[in-house]
Write a protein that holds these residues in place. Structure first.
Motif, mmCIF file in Angstrom:
data_model
loop_
_atom_site.group_PDB
_atom_site.id
_atom_site.type_symbol
_atom_site.label_atom_id
_atom_site.label_comp_id
_atom_site.label_asym_id
_atom_site.label_seq_id
_atom_site.Cartn_x
_atom_site.Cartn_y
_atom_site.Cartn_z
ATOM 1 N N ASP A 127 0.850 -1.188 0.000
ATOM 2 C CA ASP A 127 0.000 0.000 0.000
ATOM 3 C C ASP A 127 0.888 1.242 0.000
ATOM 4 O O ASP A 127 1.505 1.585 0.998
ATOM 5 C CB ASP A 127 -0.905 -0.029 1.237
ATOM 6 C CG ASP A 127 -1.978 1.048 1.195
ATOM 7 O OD1 ASP A 127 -1.793 2.047 0.471
ATOM 8 O OD2 ASP A 127 -3.012 0.887 1.875
ATOM 9 N N HIS A 128 0.945 1.901 -1.164
ATOM 10 C CA HIS A 128 1.775 3.093 -1.297
ATOM 11 C C HIS A 128 1.014 4.369 -0.953
ATOM 12 O O HIS A 128 1.516 5.468 -1.149
ATOM 13 C CB HIS A 128 2.300 3.215 -2.733
ATOM 14 C CG HIS A 128 3.025 2.000 -3.217
ATOM 15 N ND1 HIS A 128 4.290 1.671 -2.777
ATOM 16 C CD2 HIS A 128 2.663 1.028 -4.092
ATOM 17 C CE1 HIS A 128 4.685 0.547 -3.375
ATOM 18 N NE2 HIS A 128 3.708 0.138 -4.172
ATOM 19 N N GLY A 129 -0.205 4.208 -0.446
ATOM 20 C CA GLY A 129 -0.999 5.378 -0.109
ATOM 21 C C GLY A 129 -1.694 5.976 -1.316
ATOM 22 O O GLY A 129 -1.674 5.428 -2.416
ATOM 23 N N ALA A 130 -2.327 7.111 -1.118
ATOM 24 C CA ALA A 130 -3.064 7.778 -2.187
ATOM 25 C C ALA A 130 -2.910 9.283 -2.019
ATOM 26 O O ALA A 130 -2.423 9.768 -1.002
ATOM 27 C CB ALA A 130 -4.533 7.374 -2.144
ATOM 28 N N TYR A 131 -3.341 10.005 -3.047
ATOM 29 C CA TYR A 131 -3.132 11.455 -3.046
ATOM 30 C C TYR A 131 -4.173 12.121 -3.940
ATOM 31 O O TYR A 131 -4.869 11.464 -4.721
ATOM 32 C CB TYR A 131 -1.726 11.802 -3.537
ATOM 33 C CG TYR A 131 -1.344 11.086 -4.816
ATOM 34 C CD1 TYR A 131 -1.809 11.515 -6.065
ATOM 35 C CD2 TYR A 131 -0.534 9.950 -4.782
ATOM 36 C CE1 TYR A 131 -1.466 10.837 -7.220
ATOM 37 C CE2 TYR A 131 -0.197 9.270 -5.947
ATOM 38 C CZ TYR A 131 -0.660 9.728 -7.163
ATOM 39 O OH TYR A 131 -0.338 9.063 -8.320
ATOM 40 N N VAL A 132 -4.274 13.439 -3.818
ATOM 41 C CA VAL A 132 -5.066 14.224 -4.749
ATOM 42 C C VAL A 132 -4.101 15.071 -5.561
ATOM 43 O O VAL A 132 -3.303 15.826 -5.005
ATOM 44 C CB VAL A 132 -6.095 15.110 -4.026
ATOM 45 C CG1 VAL A 132 -6.779 16.056 -5.024
ATOM 46 C CG2 VAL A 132 -7.147 14.252 -3.325
ATOM 47 N N PRO A 139 -6.533 -2.448 -9.074
ATOM 48 C CA PRO A 139 -6.682 -2.593 -7.623
ATOM 49 C C PRO A 139 -6.632 -1.234 -6.916
ATOM 50 O O PRO A 139 -5.907 -0.333 -7.332
ATOM 51 C CB PRO A 139 -5.480 -3.446 -7.236
ATOM 52 C CG PRO A 139 -4.422 -3.050 -8.239
ATOM 53 C CD PRO A 139 -5.163 -2.759 -9.522
ATOM 54 N N THR A 140 -7.435 -1.101 -5.867
ATOM 55 C CA THR A 140 -7.438 0.107 -5.032
ATOM 56 C C THR A 140 -6.646 -0.194 -3.760
ATOM 57 O O THR A 140 -6.773 -1.288 -3.205
ATOM 58 C CB THR A 140 -8.886 0.489 -4.678
ATOM 59 O OG1 THR A 140 -9.609 0.688 -5.900
ATOM 60 C CG2 THR A 140 -8.939 1.767 -3.862
ATOM 61 N N PRO A 141 -5.826 0.738 -3.278
ATOM 62 C CA PRO A 141 -5.025 0.472 -2.069
ATOM 63 C C PRO A 141 -5.892 0.050 -0.892
ATOM 64 O O PRO A 141 -7.005 0.579 -0.715
ATOM 65 C CB PRO A 141 -4.349 1.822 -1.799
ATOM 66 C CG PRO A 141 -4.332 2.512 -3.117
ATOM 67 C CD PRO A 141 -5.571 2.073 -3.827
ATOM 68 N N PRO A 142 -5.411 -0.889 -0.082
ATOM 69 C CA PRO A 142 -6.188 -1.336 1.080
ATOM 70 C C PRO A 142 -6.643 -0.202 1.985
ATOM 71 O O PRO A 142 -7.775 -0.210 2.475
ATOM 72 C CB PRO A 142 -5.210 -2.277 1.804
ATOM 73 C CG PRO A 142 -4.357 -2.835 0.703
ATOM 74 C CD PRO A 142 -4.188 -1.708 -0.269
ATOM 75 N N SER A 143 -5.768 0.785 2.198
ATOM 76 C CA SER A 143 -6.139 1.891 3.087
ATOM 77 C C SER A 143 -7.375 2.625 2.576
ATOM 78 O O SER A 143 -8.229 3.049 3.359
ATOM 79 C CB SER A 143 -4.975 2.874 3.231
ATOM 80 O OG SER A 143 -4.518 3.304 1.958
ATOM 81 N N VAL A 144 -7.495 2.769 1.268
ATOM 82 C CA VAL A 144 -8.654 3.446 0.685
ATOM 83 C C VAL A 144 -9.871 2.521 0.714
ATOM 84 O O VAL A 144 -10.981 2.937 1.087
ATOM 85 C CB VAL A 144 -8.350 3.899 -0.760
ATOM 86 C CG1 VAL A 144 -9.583 4.534 -1.395
ATOM 87 C CG2 VAL A 144 -7.188 4.877 -0.781
ATOM 88 N N LEU A 145 -9.686 1.256 0.339
ATOM 89 C CA LEU A 145 -10.803 0.307 0.325
ATOM 90 C C LEU A 145 -11.465 0.189 1.694
ATOM 91 O O LEU A 145 -12.703 0.156 1.801
ATOM 92 C CB LEU A 145 -10.309 -1.075 -0.113
ATOM 93 C CG LEU A 145 -10.232 -1.356 -1.611
ATOM 94 C CD1 LEU A 145 -9.561 -2.700 -1.852
ATOM 95 C CD2 LEU A 145 -11.629 -1.336 -2.232
ATOM 96 N N LEU A 146 -10.662 0.116 2.728
ATOM 97 C CA LEU A 146 -11.221 -0.058 4.077
ATOM 98 C C LEU A 146 -12.007 1.170 4.510
ATOM 99 O O LEU A 146 -13.038 1.053 5.185
ATOM 100 C CB LEU A 146 -10.098 -0.378 5.070
ATOM 101 C CG LEU A 146 -9.401 -1.723 4.829
ATOM 102 C CD1 LEU A 146 -8.218 -1.906 5.760
ATOM 103 C CD2 LEU A 146 -10.383 -2.884 4.965
#
Length: 632
Positions: free
Chosen positions: A255-260, A442-449
């Motif tokens: 999980d590399h995280g996400a950003y805007v 795939p969507t990162p686990p942190s976002v999915l949860l």
């Protein structure tokens, strides 16, 4: 003697004049016949478009008769062959067209008329391509035919037109479906997707220069990792991290995280809303990456194609992905202009799996970053329906996103449909590399949860909302006619599950996708076993408790790992019930389990068996099925 000589000269001159007149008259007759071929073709096309098929075919016979007369008059001239070859090409009589183009090329002087010779060679190549395409379409049969033979024909198409983006995408798609039949399938498939995008990118850049939309010295670049674009692109201003904590790795993912991301002066192109900077020839590929068919989203010049007609015109034609259905080959010269906007538009943005995991993931990220708090920021999204409308309402609750701030993205031309002075887009680095198991969008686990928690709370599908309802075995039934909608031996398989479910205090329920969002979430919230084909309905495991076992009737292909990855992230026990491979691959309407009895045993082993008395006692605790369905 002189008068005799003068008389002989006059006779010769008269004969020559008469001969010239005959030749001229014959040639005029020949050219008139060539013109008649072209005029009769126009009539045949109009008849065909009017649905008068038999009359159109009779008109083609007229063309054949005129052609035969013409070549008898001037057998060494190419014009009649060219006109006839073009007529047969237009009317899809490809074998006749190929033979006529070959004969025309034998009669064209390539040294004196190089443009004509090159054009005729291109037309011959196009006719041969058309012949292969017709064979391929017949074999492919909308994915229900012989895909192994179809694959060979796509490869033959690419031999004729190397660099054709759409055919590389077709090649990759068939390779995905035939995973079980191809050696080194994954690497070949990834390479085909990459070739499709690379060739489309070069054709798009050529089109930008043709339209004067880019710098003349523009080399451009496709960015798959937007972090790499920092410092290289004038369009990308910043990346604002949204998810929390350090980079984490679990089993088979990181999980590399996400950003805007914030962009300046960019456009959104095509159905998938590709982010483009036309001036700098830059494409910003969102997380779907290589899965996107760029040819369906961008204006391309056919730099892989044939030269134009010798009478002039541009060097290349525009690639008309709409095949004449869109005016001006899909070009759109008047895009909407917006000062500030955030986009949720993406690859397959109206597909259930992608809505739940990606579109809602992007919406949640925009909300967390505070982007939508600004009343001047408009929100671009697929037109809300069903789950999309319900989830959108939940995730924007209390944010005051009024209807006049929404821009509904509908299917349109493959060109820039909107330009924004400032554009916000939520994105992430892939937690699983494309081509590896679970690496399809795939969507990162942190976002999915976070999405699971937000939707679960909104739909009241948490255990507290379903604890008074009887736990269920949910069997997913796909709509008739869809891929994987027919399971051979299904009646016996389902009857076995129905008979067994009460013995472990489960209610057997068939889910066919017709429940409303809240009822769907509640049903899967009480599921203890889910059984279903690889398909969008399995994403409803997002609402299930961690005690739920998921059994997917599916495939080993890494490109079909959507739900393996999702179950892994959610902490749900998951197992694949293998399907028997056939030449239709993943796209087949009909399917068979490799081992139906073994599949039943594996499902039953997931639950500890109860005695009849225990099952009856536990069943009495919950509501009756009738009351429960009223609740749903």
């Amino acid at each position: 003697m002189r008068p005799c000589r003068q008389s002989a000269t006059k006779m010769i001159l008269g004969f020559l004049l008469h001969l010239c007149h005959l030749v001229s008259s014959q040639y005029n007759q020949y050219t008139a016949l060539v013109d008649k071929i072209e005029g009769t073709l126009d009539r045949a096309v109009k008849l065909h478009r009017a649905g008068q098929t038999q009359e159109a075919l009779r008109t083609l016979d007229e063309i054949r008769q005129v052609f035969r007369v013409a070549v008898q008059l001037e057998p060494s001239e190419p014009d009649a062959y060219v006109a006839f070859a073009q007529a047969m090409l237009t009317s899809n009589q490809l074998n006749e067209s190929i033979e006529a183009w070959e004969s025309a090329l034998e009669r064209i002087n390539a040294e004196k008329e190089p443009a004509m010779a090159q054009w005729a060679l291109g037309r011959l190549r196009y006719a041969r391509y058309g012949l292969v395409s017709m064979k391929r379409d017949a074999l492919y049969a909308h994915g229900q035919g012989d895909l192994l033979e179809s694959l060979k024909l796509v490869e033959e198409q690419l031999k004729i037109y190397p660099g054709f983006p759409s055919r590389y995408h077709d090649l990759a798609t068939i390779q995905v479906m035939l995973f079980h039949f191809l050696e080194d399938s994954t690497n070949m498939t990834v390479a085909s997707f990459q070739k499709s995008q690379d060739s489309a990118f070069h054709a798009w850049k050529a089109g930008l220069k043709e339209r004067g939309r880019s710098k003349s010295d523009c080399d451009g670049r496709m960015f798959y990792s937007w972090k790499e674009a920092l410092g290289f692109s004038r369009s990308l201003i910043s990346l604002k991290p949204v998810t929390f904590g350090d980079e984490s790795c679990g089993q088979n993912y990181c999980d590399h995280g996400a950003y805007v991301a914030t962009f300046r002066d960019v456009g959104l192109s095509g159905d998938d809303g590709i982010i483009v900077d036309e001036k700098e020839c830059q494409l910003f590929m969102a997380s779907a990456g290589l899965a996107v068919d760029l040819a369906k989203n961008l204006q391309l010049l056919e730099i892989w194609g044939d030269p134009p007609a010798p009478h002039g015109g541009p060097r290349f034609r525009w690639f008309d992905v709409s095949q004449g259905r869109a005016p001006n080959h899909g070009a759109w010269e008047t895009p909407m202009l917006v000062k500030k906007a955030a986009s949720l538009v993406q690859f397959a943005g109206t597909s259930y799996f992608h809505i739940i995991t990606e579109v809602f993931g992007r919406l949640w990220l925009l909300k967390e970053a505070g982007i939508l708090d600004d009343p001047e920021t408009r929100l671009i999204l697929p037109k809300p329906f069903g789950f999309l409308a319900a989830g959108f309402k939940i995730l924007t609750q209390g944010m005051g996103v009024s209807a006049n701030r929404l821009i509904h993205w509908t299917s349109g031309p493959n060109d820039v449909l909107l330009r924004a002075e400032t554009l916000y887009y939520a994105n992430w680095e892939l937690p699983v590399e494309f081509g590896k198991d679970g690496g399809h969008c795939p969507t990162p686990p942190s976002v999915l949860l976070h999405v699971r928690d937000a939707l679960g709370a909104g739909f009241a599908s948490a255990p507290s909302a379903t604890e008074h309802l009887r736990p269920a075995l949910v069997y997913i039934k796909r709509k008739q006619g869809e891929m994987r909608s027919v399971l051979h031996g299904e009646a016996d398989f389902v009857q076995e599950l129905k008979t067994w479910a009460p013995s472990v205090a489960l209610e057997y329920i068939t889910f066919n996708g017709q429940l409303k969002p809240k009822a769907t979430a509640r049903l899967f919230g009480r599921a203890r076993i889910i059984v279903g084909f690889h398909g969008g309905a399995l994403v409803n495991m997002l609402f299930s408790p961690t005690t739920c076992h998921v059994f997917e009737l599916g495939f080993a292909s890494p490109f079909a790992g959507h739900y393996r990855f999702l179950a892994l992230v959610l902490g749900l026990p998951w197992a694949r019930l293998p399907l028997r491979p056939d030449e239709r691959g993943l796209a087949g309407v009909e399917a068979s389990l490799e081992d139906p009895q073994g599949a039943l045993r594996e499902i039953k082993e997931a639950m500890s068996p109860m005695s009849t008395s225990e099952a009856s006692l536990e069943a009495a605790v919950w509501k009756s099925p009738k009351a429960e369905h009223q609740e749903l």
